[in-house]
Design a protein around this motif. Sequence first.
Motif, PDB file in Angstrom:
ATOM      1  N   ILE A  80      41.787  42.125  55.037  1.00 47.96           N
ATOM      2  CA  ILE A  80      42.333  42.070  53.687  1.00 47.96           C
ATOM      3  C   ILE A  80      41.268  42.405  52.642  1.00 47.96           C
ATOM      4  N   THR A  81      40.039  41.925  52.833  1.00 46.19           N
ATOM      5  CA  THR A  81      38.998  42.257  51.849  1.00 46.19           C
ATOM      6  C   THR A  81      38.621  43.727  51.934  1.00 46.19           C
ATOM      7  N   GLY A  82      38.677  44.278  53.147  1.00 44.67           N
ATOM      8  CA  GLY A  82      38.387  45.700  53.295  1.00 44.67           C
ATOM      9  C   GLY A  82      39.457  46.592  52.698  1.00 44.67           C
ATOM     10  N   ALA A  83      40.675  46.060  52.573  1.00 46.09           N
ATOM     11  CA  ALA A  83      41.774  46.855  52.019  1.00 46.09           C
ATOM     12  C   ALA A  83      41.829  46.823  50.498  1.00 46.09           C
ATOM     13  N   VAL A  84      41.035  45.949  49.870  1.00 50.08           N
ATOM     14  CA  VAL A  84      40.981  45.946  48.401  1.00 50.08           C
ATOM     15  C   VAL A  84      40.371  47.259  47.939  1.00 50.08           C
ATOM     16  N   ASP A  85      41.083  47.969  47.096  1.00 53.53           N
ATOM     17  CA  ASP A  85      40.710  49.320  46.675  1.00 53.53           C
ATOM     18  C   ASP A  85      40.196  49.269  45.239  1.00 53.53           C
ATOM     19  N   GLU A  86      38.892  49.482  45.084  1.00 54.90           N
ATOM     20  CA  GLU A  86      38.270  49.391  43.755  1.00 54.90           C
ATOM     21  C   GLU A  86      38.871  50.396  42.784  1.00 54.90           C
ATOM     22  N   ALA A  87      39.093  51.616  43.225  1.00 52.83           N
ATOM     23  CA  ALA A  87      39.643  52.643  42.335  1.00 52.83           C
ATOM     24  C   ALA A  87      41.067  52.298  41.908  1.00 52.83           C
ATOM     25  N   ARG A  88      41.859  51.804  42.853  1.00 55.51           N
ATOM     26  CA  ARG A  88      43.234  51.424  42.522  1.00 55.51           C
ATOM     27  C   ARG A  88      43.251  50.271  41.512  1.00 55.51           C
ATOM     28  N   LEU A  89      42.345  49.319  41.695  1.00 57.59           N
ATOM     29  CA  LEU A  89      42.237  48.209  40.755  1.00 57.59           C
ATOM     30  C   LEU A  89      41.872  48.710  39.360  1.00 57.59           C
ATOM     31  N   GLY A  90      40.913  49.617  39.289  1.00 54.27           N
ATOM     32  CA  GLY A  90      40.511  50.167  37.995  1.00 54.27           C
ATOM     33  C   GLY A  90      41.633  50.924  37.318  1.00 54.27           C
ATOM     34  N   THR A  91      42.410  51.648  38.098  1.00 51.44           N
ATOM     35  CA  THR A  91      43.561  52.365  37.535  1.00 51.44           C
ATOM     36  C   THR A  91      44.577  51.398  36.962  1.00 51.44           C
ATOM     37  N   LEU A  92      44.834  50.311  37.685  1.00 53.42           N
ATOM     38  CA  LEU A  92      45.800  49.323  37.207  1.00 53.42           C
ATOM     39  C   LEU A  92      45.328  48.673  35.913  1.00 53.42           C
ATOM     40  N   VAL A  93      44.057  48.333  35.839  1.00 54.38           N
ATOM     41  CA  VAL A  93      43.520  47.749  34.591  1.00 54.38           C
ATOM     42  C   VAL A  93      43.772  48.705  33.423  1.00 54.38           C
TER      43      VAL A  93
END
Length: 417
Positions: free
Chosen positions: A10-23
């Motif tokens: 689950i921690t490996g599946a956290v996507d930094e780019a996707r999170l930034g896009t959502l923000v």
Amino acid sequence: MNAVSDIANITGAVDEARLGTLVGDLAAFGARPDGGVDRQALTPEDFKSRRFLVDLARSYGAQAYRDSIGNLFFRRPGQDADAAPVVTGSHADSQPTGGRLDGAYGVCAGLEVLAALADSGVAHRRPIEVAVWTNEEGCRFAPGSMGASAFTEPSLLDGFLATADTTGRTVGEELAEADPLFADVPLRPLGTPVHAFVETHIEQGPVMADAGVTIGVVRGIQGTRWYEITVDGIAAHAGSTPRANRQDALRAATEIATGVYAAFDAGDERLRMTIGRLTVGPGSVNVVPEQVRMTVDVRHPEEAVLDAVEERLRELTAAHAGRARLERTMAMPPTGFDGRIRDTVREAARDLKLSAMEIDSGAFHDSLHLARHCPTGMIFVPSVDGLSHNPAEHTALSDLAAGTRVLAASLIRLAQN
């Protein structure tokens, strides 16, 4: 289920780019020209952002619900359908001159966990939910944290629905007008059982950034007391009244204020004291002041320290007996967070090899109210220059992603119990 591999997945599946896009996508609702956000509670921009979040959560396989104060819940079912859920989330409303992260980060981090769960296929016993709490900021409708308060204490609902803004529009009217936008989102009762609540948030202060630490394990929310000090004098002509004949309210108030700051300087590093408002009457350039009112905001995580500071304030006003008086106008006791959740967050940070520190929250959060309902904790990430409630509010995307990974690991651990 293998707990170690589940957490790694689950921690490996956290996507930094996707999170930034959502923000960035969420910040577009109510975007200000200076890069900040004006998305006050129950405005059209707030409701549009909520509709966007409902649709996004469903795209990750979550079920969407709402309640009678407008809180949203995005639920990923667990293997035990009857188990109380593990809940995360925060608020999406902002100050008029807000930044992109206060509250919004906690919502985005929760949704990124839902996305990572969908990608990884990790199973969990308890349902996992993301909450979007209504009107945390309280800048349009007072008090703040209205959604979390009503959720944990449903008897407050009717009073909150009748609360009006400066134009006369009520919370109930705004929710009713927006109801068709959420007709496909089923209602559920206030106060539903929660196994644990974990909120991620930017620190909103400089402590973690100054220390170079990535994860804050929040011990609790410090207690707050507000006071008003009133000092009386006699109005007199500024040019014709000698020094010996003056009863200058501002001069006496200045002596009290000096004592307030001395008490602040003598206190421990966790003490906060602020004189935030000073009103001088009659307020004329050539009249000796006849009355001064000033506010004092005192904060500390220990009730005994708050008591000691209050006693000192009483001593300062008593030194001007007959002319000065102290009134306590608000008291919010310290709120400690659950030790098991703090241990869970600390262990997650350690396993991810992220630096961590224990820290107290100097600001109010929805977690303050959830702590009366269920075991509760918070995860902080650093704020650049300590800025918040400011369009320049910023946290490095790598830190936002790190906090989200700690959140994901913590939620999975709690959801397997």
